[in-house]
Design a protein around this motif. Sequence first.
Motif: not given
Length: 586
Positions: A365-378, A380-394
């Motif tokens: 919960e903490f991980f995804f809350a921090e990673m999506s802080k300034d991301v607009n998940l509404g 496609l660009d926001g979703k793509a940004r979140l995916a690119e941020r998360c993948k190296p850590l995951l």
Amino acid sequence: MARLPDSFIDDLLARTDIVEVVGTRVPLKRQGKEYAARCPFHDERSASFTVSPTKQFYHCFGCGAHGTAISFLMNYDRLEFLDAVDELARRVGMEVPRDTRQNNEDSGTRDLYAALDAAAQFFRRQLAGSDKARAYVARREIDPAIVERYAIGYAPDGFSGLRDALGTDPRRMQLLERAGLFSKNDKGSVYDKFRDRLMFPIHDRRGRTIAFGGRVIDPEDSPKYLNSPETALFHKGRELYGLWQAKQANAKLERLVVVEGYMDVVALAQYGVSQAVATLGTATTPDHAELLFRNAPDVYFCFDGDRAGRAAAWKALESVLPRMKDGRQALFLFLPEGEDPDTIVRKDGAAGFDMRLREAMPLSEFFFAEMSKDVNLGTLDGKARLAERCKPLLAQIPEGAFGDLMKQRLAELTGLGARAEQPAPRAQVAPGKGVRQSPIRTAIAALLQQPSVALSLALPLRFSTLQQAGVRLLTDMVLLVHSRPDITTGAILEHFSQDEQGKALPRLAMAPLVDATVATPLDERVLDDADKREQTFRDAIARLNIQAMQARREELQARLATLDQAEKDELRALLRATSGLPSQDV
């Protein structure tokens, strides 16, 4: 580190009853000639953890944990190797070789430990004799029992209290300086590093003092906390304050609570929360994370809820993420403004603090809350940004259910890779159509299950010339048994524990013995019949010897024109011995 003699380890393991050692810590149930339990090293519902009294080792078919009584104590009691050996030696009345102890701790190191212990005793005497220090302890409501448990002391005001008491000659002065207890000004004058501070000794995993933390008594002084500098014994990024006391207070640590200050650890312990530890004025490091999870499956990070606290929590997350094996949990508790564990536990008690821990935020919960802080998940660009941020850590998470679920959660948030890849179905083997066991594997398994079978072989070993995987390991195992005829299965596993090829040995030691010539497991009676086990071993060795003779025959035939007389005689003997055999016997 000096190695303990093989003969000592063999004797120690031979005298140790592994069932007794494990059974005092894990409830075992007899199953035939072995004992079973739910594995203490990972979460499971069925009993896949097996202890063999005849082979003197344990193995978990679920997580793969395995070893002897020594490695069990290292993993379960979180002991260092020499400490585990000491523990077993005391149980059976053996003495660890004196020269090994001396080689593992040279005289300089022993003197350094002694100097730090003397300093700890000095600080404790000063606390008892200082009205100011005792008044501060009373004002902070620290119980005498807690002062005793954590060996809390006081560094007197003034520049030479410790130096005058302990630095009685140049050699002692040098030791105290090496221990980090002195400071030096620009003129070269030496003075006490800790002055007018409440002193908290920092202990290593064997309970020895290796450094100190000092807290100001006068609120006008700074810094609030002062730690010993890095020394030969102390590396702040690898140690945790209070871990020694937590291990002494808990037969088994189910959790550890990481807080920021020494006083937080002490206050929590006083109110019954005996699993608290603190980092030593530094962010949580990967070494800290490894140490935490080596001692408890659940780790709670307790930080202030402000920006600095969340930044510290993120650093902790980055350190624990690559160590999130299945069965481990990391959770984050953020405290209200103006509160710390000390104030909360005094106000709400242990029950109130436990309630907050139960409401702590899981790592996911903490991980995804921090990673999506300034991301607009509404978008496609926001979703793509979140995916690119998360993948190296995951990608740093070890393979397992937790990593799969984290990737699944990312897929739910972004819509990318929503369908998890299904593992390819395992090939089903029709009844009676099993895969034939290789003779090398059969020979190794038989030797592990009854080491004495190797004594039936004459040296040198003909098959040792084969260029095949496993031949070198089998050869070394046979030679080991010849050199140590009474060696047990557990001692063999201990001997090859650092060998890359030896990683497969624990499974072979517990697997059903399979004949090298057929596909189906032998009758269960084979496992209880020493003669049949030996015959299975000798049959496998005979097949390997035939392969070795065929390989040598083909080598000589390939250079027939250049053979000398001795090689020609050898070839004739090989042709007679292998006549009627196929060119490749597998």
